[in-house]
Structures are given as structure tokens and as C-alpha cells.
Design a protein around this motif. Sequence first.
Motif, mmCIF file in Angstrom:
data_model
loop_
_atom_site.group_PDB
_atom_site.id
_atom_site.type_symbol
_atom_site.label_atom_id
_atom_site.label_comp_id
_atom_site.label_asym_id
_atom_site.label_seq_id
_atom_site.Cartn_x
_atom_site.Cartn_y
_atom_site.Cartn_z
ATOM 1 N N ILE A 122 4.256 -4.637 -0.629
ATOM 2 C CA ILE A 122 3.786 -5.677 0.279
ATOM 3 C C ILE A 122 2.271 -5.514 0.353
ATOM 4 C CG2 ILE A 122 3.729 -6.465 2.676
ATOM 5 C CD1 ILE A 122 6.682 -5.763 2.864
ATOM 6 N N PRO A 123 1.503 -6.467 -0.182
ATOM 7 C CA PRO A 123 0.050 -6.312 -0.283
ATOM 8 C C PRO A 123 -0.592 -5.899 1.042
ATOM 9 C CG PRO A 123 0.755 -8.276 -1.449
ATOM 10 C CD PRO A 123 1.960 -7.765 -0.715
ATOM 11 N N ARG A 124 -1.607 -5.059 0.935
ATOM 12 C CA ARG A 124 -2.241 -4.501 2.135
ATOM 13 C C ARG A 124 -2.851 -5.563 3.039
ATOM 14 N NH1 ARG A 124 -2.833 -0.982 -1.991
ATOM 15 N NH2 ARG A 124 -1.878 1.052 -1.628
ATOM 16 N N GLU A 125 -3.291 -6.677 2.471
ATOM 17 C CA GLU A 125 -3.871 -7.730 3.305
ATOM 18 C C GLU A 125 -2.817 -8.372 4.216
ATOM 19 O OE1 GLU A 125 -4.059 -7.563 -0.008
ATOM 20 O OE2 GLU A 125 -3.821 -9.524 -0.980
ATOM 21 N N LEU A 126 -1.533 -8.151 3.918
ATOM 22 C CA LEU A 126 -0.469 -8.695 4.765
ATOM 23 C C LEU A 126 0.141 -7.637 5.683
ATOM 24 C CD1 LEU A 126 1.411 -10.991 2.198
ATOM 25 C CD2 LEU A 126 -0.136 -11.703 4.032
ATOM 26 N N TYR A 127 -0.397 -6.421 5.626
ATOM 27 C CA TYR A 127 0.148 -5.294 6.400
ATOM 28 C C TYR A 127 0.236 -5.640 7.889
ATOM 29 C CZ TYR A 127 0.214 -0.593 8.554
ATOM 30 O OH TYR A 127 0.516 0.517 9.307
ATOM 31 N N ALA A 128 -0.893 -6.045 8.475
ATOM 32 C CA ALA A 128 -0.930 -6.329 9.919
ATOM 33 C C ALA A 128 -0.009 -7.494 10.272
ATOM 34 C CB ALA A 128 -2.359 -6.632 10.357
ATOM 35 N N ALA A 129 0.043 -8.510 9.410
ATOM 36 C CA ALA A 129 0.891 -9.678 9.684
ATOM 37 C C ALA A 129 2.367 -9.295 9.692
ATOM 38 C CB ALA A 129 0.625 -10.761 8.645
ATOM 39 N N PHE A 130 2.792 -8.495 8.714
ATOM 40 C CA PHE A 130 4.197 -8.050 8.683
ATOM 41 C C PHE A 130 4.515 -7.201 9.907
ATOM 42 C CE2 PHE A 130 4.587 -9.518 4.338
ATOM 43 C CZ PHE A 130 5.945 -9.736 4.184
ATOM 44 N N LEU A 131 3.610 -6.285 10.268
ATOM 45 C CA LEU A 131 3.868 -5.420 11.420
ATOM 46 C C LEU A 131 3.941 -6.214 12.724
ATOM 47 C CD1 LEU A 131 3.640 -2.993 9.569
ATOM 48 C CD2 LEU A 131 2.156 -1.910 11.265
ATOM 49 N N LEU A 204 5.190 -0.581 2.938
ATOM 50 C CA LEU A 204 4.134 -1.115 3.806
ATOM 51 C C LEU A 204 3.049 -0.054 3.970
ATOM 52 C CD1 LEU A 204 6.281 -2.982 6.437
ATOM 53 C CD2 LEU A 204 4.235 -3.967 5.409
ATOM 54 N N GLN A 205 1.936 -0.237 3.285
ATOM 55 C CA GLN A 205 0.845 0.737 3.317
ATOM 56 C C GLN A 205 -0.429 0.066 3.810
ATOM 57 O OE1 GLN A 205 0.353 2.634 -0.505
ATOM 58 N NE2 GLN A 205 2.547 2.904 -0.804
ATOM 59 N N LYS A 206 -1.094 0.734 4.750
ATOM 60 C CA LYS A 206 -2.338 0.200 5.291
ATOM 61 C C LYS A 206 -3.510 0.480 4.368
ATOM 62 C CE LYS A 206 -4.785 -0.056 9.703
ATOM 63 N NZ LYS A 206 -4.822 0.468 11.096
ATOM 64 N N LYS A 208 -4.792 2.698 0.509
ATOM 65 C CA LYS A 208 -4.338 3.182 -0.783
ATOM 66 C C LYS A 208 -3.958 4.653 -0.701
ATOM 67 C CE LYS A 208 -6.947 -0.047 -3.663
ATOM 68 N NZ LYS A 208 -7.955 -0.206 -4.729
ATOM 69 N N PRO A 209 -3.009 5.107 -1.574
ATOM 70 C CA PRO A 209 -2.646 6.518 -1.588
ATOM 71 C C PRO A 209 -3.878 7.394 -1.798
ATOM 72 C CG PRO A 209 -1.158 5.245 -2.971
ATOM 73 C CD PRO A 209 -2.263 4.316 -2.551
ATOM 74 N N GLY A 210 -3.958 8.474 -1.026
ATOM 75 C CA GLY A 210 -5.088 9.387 -1.169
ATOM 76 C C GLY A 210 -6.252 9.063 -0.255
ATOM 77 N N GLU A 211 -6.237 7.866 0.340
ATOM 78 C CA GLU A 211 -7.355 7.466 1.200
ATOM 79 C C GLU A 211 -7.119 7.827 2.657
ATOM 80 O OE1 GLU A 211 -8.278 3.367 0.814
ATOM 81 O OE2 GLU A 211 -9.086 3.549 -1.201
ATOM 82 N N LYS A 212 -5.926 8.325 2.958
ATOM 83 C CA LYS A 212 -5.640 8.648 4.347
ATOM 84 C C LYS A 212 -4.671 9.816 4.420
ATOM 85 C CE LYS A 212 -1.799 5.355 4.573
ATOM 86 N NZ LYS A 212 -0.661 6.177 4.873
ATOM 87 N N ASP A 213 -4.605 10.406 5.595
ATOM 88 C CA ASP A 213 -3.626 11.436 5.874
ATOM 89 C C ASP A 213 -2.384 10.727 6.415
ATOM 90 O OD1 ASP A 213 -2.116 13.543 6.670
ATOM 91 O OD2 ASP A 213 -3.422 14.175 8.311
ATOM 92 N N VAL A 214 -1.273 10.859 5.685
ATOM 93 C CA VAL A 214 -0.053 10.151 6.094
ATOM 94 C C VAL A 214 0.332 10.517 7.518
ATOM 95 C CG1 VAL A 214 2.392 9.813 5.580
ATOM 96 C CG2 VAL A 214 0.754 10.014 3.714
ATOM 97 N N GLY A 215 0.124 11.772 7.881
ATOM 98 C CA GLY A 215 0.495 12.219 9.218
ATOM 99 C C GLY A 215 -0.341 11.592 10.314
ATOM 100 N N ALA A 216 -1.443 10.947 9.929
ATOM 101 C CA ALA A 216 -2.340 10.368 10.924
ATOM 102 C C ALA A 216 -1.896 8.985 11.386
ATOM 103 C CB ALA A 216 -3.754 10.273 10.357
ATOM 104 N N MET A 217 -0.848 8.421 10.749
ATOM 105 C CA MET A 217 -0.386 7.097 11.150
ATOM 106 C C MET A 217 0.064 7.125 12.611
ATOM 107 S SD MET A 217 2.768 4.863 9.629
ATOM 108 C CE MET A 217 2.100 4.828 7.968
ATOM 109 N N ASN A 218 -0.386 6.163 13.394
ATOM 110 C CA ASN A 218 -0.001 6.189 14.808
ATOM 111 C C ASN A 218 1.469 5.824 14.982
ATOM 112 O OD1 ASN A 218 0.342 3.270 15.311
ATOM 113 N ND2 ASN A 218 -1.853 3.156 14.947
ATOM 114 N N PHE A 219 2.008 6.252 16.098
ATOM 115 C CA PHE A 219 3.444 6.115 16.353
ATOM 116 C C PHE A 219 3.863 4.652 16.372
ATOM 117 C CE2 PHE A 219 6.994 5.631 19.360
ATOM 118 C CZ PHE A 219 7.944 6.416 18.728
ATOM 119 N N GLU A 220 3.017 3.787 16.950
ATOM 120 C CA GLU A 220 3.365 2.369 17.040
ATOM 121 C C GLU A 220 3.523 1.748 15.663
ATOM 122 O OE1 GLU A 220 0.957 3.816 18.729
ATOM 123 O OE2 GLU A 220 1.681 3.683 20.800
#
Length: 269
Positions: A122-131, A204-206, A208-220
Motif C-alpha cells: 500500500i503506497p506510503r502516500e496513502l498510509y495516513a488515508a488508510f489509517l 502498511l509502512q510509513k 522505507k525499511p531501514g529509515e526508522k526503528d520499528v519499535g518506535a511506531m506509536n501505539f495508535e
Amino acid sequence: GAMSVDSITDLSDNTSKLLEALQLSHPHELDARRNLGKKKMLSLNPITWQVPRIVDRCCKHIETHGLQTVGIFRVGSSKKRVQQLREEFDRGLDVFLDEHQSVHDVAALLKEFLRDMPDSLIPRELYAAFLSTASMEGPVQLAALQLMLFLLPPCHSDTLHRLLQFLSEVARHAESSRGPDGQEIPGNKMTVSNLATIFGPNVLQKEKPGEKDVGAMNFEDSTAIILVLQRLIEHYQTLFMVSPEMQRDILRRLFQTDPDVIDYLLRRK
């Protein structure tokens, strides 16, 4: 004079989107059992069903050999064997997955492929819309999800449909059952909720891989991702079907902008 439409690239972007939406509207194309041995022609050109070989073969392998495997997608795999399979697919080899391959290795390969796609399924530009649909309910939520699915590029749309079809089949075997002779057939324990928890962050990725710490994703976000993928798995057949009302609206607009395209579509039926 009349416009010749031989390729989807001959059309404006807006019209292309409308036509791609129209191509999703054939019920027989959503039932793989009716299409054994047939090519699924979906695009205007037309081109064949655009699902990466690695995705389709991993899904078919698990559907054939792993639906009764308890904890599929959760039990560990051999990193060495998974890496070897990945390299063979990457080199374009015709990789044949049979009963000798561990379903856990194949399951890990599928997860890795989805996680590491340069452009997430699911393209990242649609991440917020899907959520944002996670806070909706009932028909309104499904209508919003469907409209966003129509925005996906054909390859992403086809691949997501194949994945959701597969995950739905895995979930159908979650509970133990009885065979014709009364023997117990173990369930794989992978409910829709469990599958959404595992696959949600890969689909659903906000970033790209390697650009963030997966554990840092907020609970919401994490909760919303699971809920959205759960709805996609539960309702994928309906979501990938264009309603008669929407077909009429699309055709009405095409009649105003490109009547020759309607003639082309009618000649293809």
C-alpha cells in the motif's frame, strides 16, 4: 476522427484510473477456482494479472502444504535457507517450491519480501488515508477502503488482492475441525486478528525499511494498522468488486469525455 485505443498509456491519467476501476468489476475474475488454466486479463492493453512470481508461489506452497501447520508465520525459520531462496528468486531463477521446502521458510520469505519492497504494497502516500479509516465503522468504513483500493497501481492492487485471498484462506483453517472419519484436523491458530498483527506492519509502512526503528511506531498507529488489515482480509471480495452504481457513474463520465473508449470496452465483452 475516431480515437484508436490500443494501450492504456494512450488515455489521460483520469480516464486510465476509471478504466482500471472498471476492470475490477468481473466476479469470475475474483474466483480462482473458475480460472484454472486461464490468463486473467484485467488491463485495457490488456496485460496479465500482475503478481510477482515470489508472492504467488509462496502463497500456493502454503495453501498446498501449510494450512494445517500450527503457528504458521510465528514459528522460526532457517535464515540460511530463506536467504538462499531469496537469492534464487532475485536472480530470476524459476524456483520450484515443493513438499520438501519447509512451510516456515516459505512463510518467512513471503513476509520478508513484503517488508523489503522498495515501494510498500500500500503506497506510503496513502498510509495516513488508510489509517484514518480505522476510526470509521460499518458501510462508511468499507466504502472509504474501497475507494482507496481503486487508487492503487495495478501491480499493487493485484498483489494485495492475491495476498488477502491467501490470508483469508489461512484464517479459514485457524480452528480445529473433524475429518469425514471423525479424526481431528488441527487448526493453524492463525485467526484474522493474528494474521493482521503479523502482516499489517509489512503492508502498511510509513517510511522505507531501514529509515526508522520499528519499535518506535506509536501505539495508535500500530492498533489502526492491525484493524485496517483485518477489515481488508474479512471483506476483500466485496472491496475488490465495483458496484453497478459506480460502473454506471464511470460509464456516464466516459461517455462525456471519451465515447470511443466505451465502444472499445463493449467490443471486448
